[in-house]
Structures are given as structure tokens and as C-alpha cells.
Design an enzyme around this catalytic site. Structure first.
Site, PDB file in Angstrom:
ATOM      1  N   HIS A 100       8.991  -0.033  15.259  1.00 36.69           N
ATOM      2  CA  HIS A 100      10.374   0.382  15.043  1.00 36.69           C
ATOM      3  C   HIS A 100      11.094   0.371  16.388  1.00 36.69           C
ATOM      4  O   HIS A 100      10.473   0.535  17.446  1.00 36.69           O
ATOM      5  CB  HIS A 100      10.426   1.789  14.451  1.00 36.69           C
ATOM      6  CG  HIS A 100       9.974   1.873  13.039  1.00 36.69           C
ATOM      7  ND1 HIS A 100      10.273   2.946  12.239  1.00 36.69           N
ATOM      8  CD2 HIS A 100       9.243   1.027  12.265  1.00 36.69           C
ATOM      9  CE1 HIS A 100       9.747   2.759  11.044  1.00 36.69           C
ATOM     10  NE2 HIS A 100       9.112   1.598  11.038  1.00 36.69           N
ATOM     11  N   CYS A 157      12.972   7.914  11.410  1.00 36.41           N
ATOM     12  CA  CYS A 157      12.036   8.282  10.347  1.00 36.41           C
ATOM     13  C   CYS A 157      11.035   9.322  10.866  1.00 36.41           C
ATOM     14  O   CYS A 157      11.068   9.724  12.029  1.00 36.41           O
ATOM     15  CB  CYS A 157      11.304   7.032   9.853  1.00 36.41           C
ATOM     16  SG  CYS A 157      10.097   6.374  11.036  1.00 36.41           S
ATOM     17  N   GLU A 163      12.899   2.582  17.820  1.00 37.15           N
ATOM     18  CA  GLU A 163      12.709   3.815  18.589  1.00 37.15           C
ATOM     19  C   GLU A 163      11.372   3.819  19.318  1.00 37.15           C
ATOM     20  O   GLU A 163      11.298   4.172  20.498  1.00 37.15           O
ATOM     21  CB  GLU A 163      12.759   5.047  17.665  1.00 37.15           C
ATOM     22  CG  GLU A 163      14.049   5.197  16.896  1.00 37.15           C
ATOM     23  CD  GLU A 163      14.004   4.608  15.501  1.00 37.15           C
ATOM     24  OE1 GLU A 163      14.560   5.236  14.584  1.00 37.15           O
ATOM     25  OE2 GLU A 163      13.437   3.512  15.310  1.00 37.15           O
ATOM     26  N   CYS A 214       8.950   8.059  13.887  1.00 38.56           N
ATOM     27  CA  CYS A 214       9.730   7.987  15.123  1.00 38.56           C
ATOM     28  C   CYS A 214      10.085   9.377  15.643  1.00 38.56           C
ATOM     29  O   CYS A 214      10.017   9.622  16.849  1.00 38.56           O
ATOM     30  CB  CYS A 214      10.970   7.134  14.900  1.00 38.56           C
ATOM     31  SG  CYS A 214      10.557   5.399  14.607  1.00 38.56           S
TER      32      CYS A 214
END
Length: 181
Positions: A68, A98, A70, A101
Site C-alpha cells: 500500500h 486501512c 502508506e 496501514c
């Protein structure tokens, strides 16, 4: 609409206009979209307002469910600082982080998370879960949501709308192709 949680009100370089950094995160999200990745972008900024790292989603390209934006920005920031603790930093991300993260953000001791659009299905910064407000955790970053919410939301909505349209078109081609011997 800006959503603010756990924000300290002192003035510092980290109180600079969030839109500048969110625009940089949106640029990263656009790169992801061009590469057929879910369009999420992240930018990690230090206490002086300097960009430490930037990243976009790369889960498909890397065949890695943890890639991801992040997580990639945090990894780059840790390498840049030679320290997994990213104290006094702000992470700008186009979509609310999420669970995975937010867990990494808490572990990295990021001071503040600023996001564009909320994520009611996966969000862990206030929409579905609120990790930053959980006193059982040893670190609670400040959270600011709703910065450049419209372009952040539009980018991800357009991406999924286009993806659904392509899937529907492919289904229609397959149906019509299977009917002709």
C-alpha cells in the site's frame, strides 16, 4: 468537510497548509491509476515541512498485498532516516488508511495522519475503526480527514467505475462470442 481528531492546537511548521502536501499525494495516486493500481498516494513529511518520501499503491506490480502507498512511504522514510521510528512526521494519504496501514503508522510513531476521503469499508482512522483514538495502544497519532476530499474521492470512484465498465464489457464480449460457433 474537515474532520479533526486528537489535534494539538499549537502553531508549528507542521500546521502548514495540508492541501500542498495532499496535492503531492494525489499526484502519487494518479501514478498508481495510470499503472492500473488502486489510486492511493502517500507523502511523508518531517517537522520542517520537508518531504521525506512519497509512494503510490503497488500491490499488483509487486504481487504484494502489503504494498500500500502508506506502507511503502513508511519503509522509504525509515530507510531515509535510518530509523523505523518516524517521530515528528506527518503522513498525507489520499484515502483513509486501512487497518494494516494504521497499525504500521502506530508502530512507526508517526505524529499525524492527514487523509483526503474517508473509507467506510476499510478505514481505520475513524470511519470503521479508530486506531488513533484507542488508549490501549502505546501511541495515538493525530488524525485530520477531509483534506482535498473531492479530488481524492473522485479519483478512486472513477478508477472503480472504469474497472467495472471494462469488466462488464468483457462479460458482454464473452457472452456474444460464445453464442456464435
Amino acid at each position: 468537510m474537515e474532520i479533526t481528531r486528537n489535534i494539538k492546537r499549537e502553531q508549528s511548521p507542521m500546521d502548514w497548509d495540508h492541501r500542498i502536501y495532499m496535492q503531492k499525494a494525489l499526484e502519487q495516486a494518479e501514478i498508481a491509476a495510470r499503472n492500473n493500481e488502486v489510486p492511493v498516494g502517500a507523502v511523508l513529511v518531517d517537522e520542517r515541512g520537508l518531504t521525506i518520501s512519497r509512494a503510490c499503491n503497488r500491490t499488483c506490480a509487486k504481487n504484494d498485498p502489503t504494498a500500500h502507498a502508506e506502507i511503502l512511504a513508511l519503509r522509504q522514510g525509515a530507510l531515509q532516516r535510518l530509523n523505523y521510528r518516524l517521530l515528528n512526521t506527518t503522513l498525507y494519504v489520499t484515502i483513509e488508511p486501512c487497518i494494516m496501514c494504521m497499525g504500521a503508522i502506530v508502530h512507526a510513531r508517526v505524529a499525524r495522519v492527514v487523509f483526503g476521503a474517508p473509507d467506510p469499508k476499510w478505514g481505520a482512522a475513524g470511519s470503521l475503526y479508530h486506531f488513533a483514538g484507542d488508549d490501549r495502544l502505546n501511541h495515538q497519532p493525530s488524525v485530520v480527514g477531509g483534506i482535498l476530499v473531492h479530488p481524492s474521492r473522485l479519483l478512486i470512484q472513477d478508477f472503480f467505475r472504469s474497472k467495472r465498465a471494462r469488466a462488464k464489457s468483457a462479460r458482454m464480449r464473452n457472452r456474444h462470442g460464445s453464442q456464435n460457433p
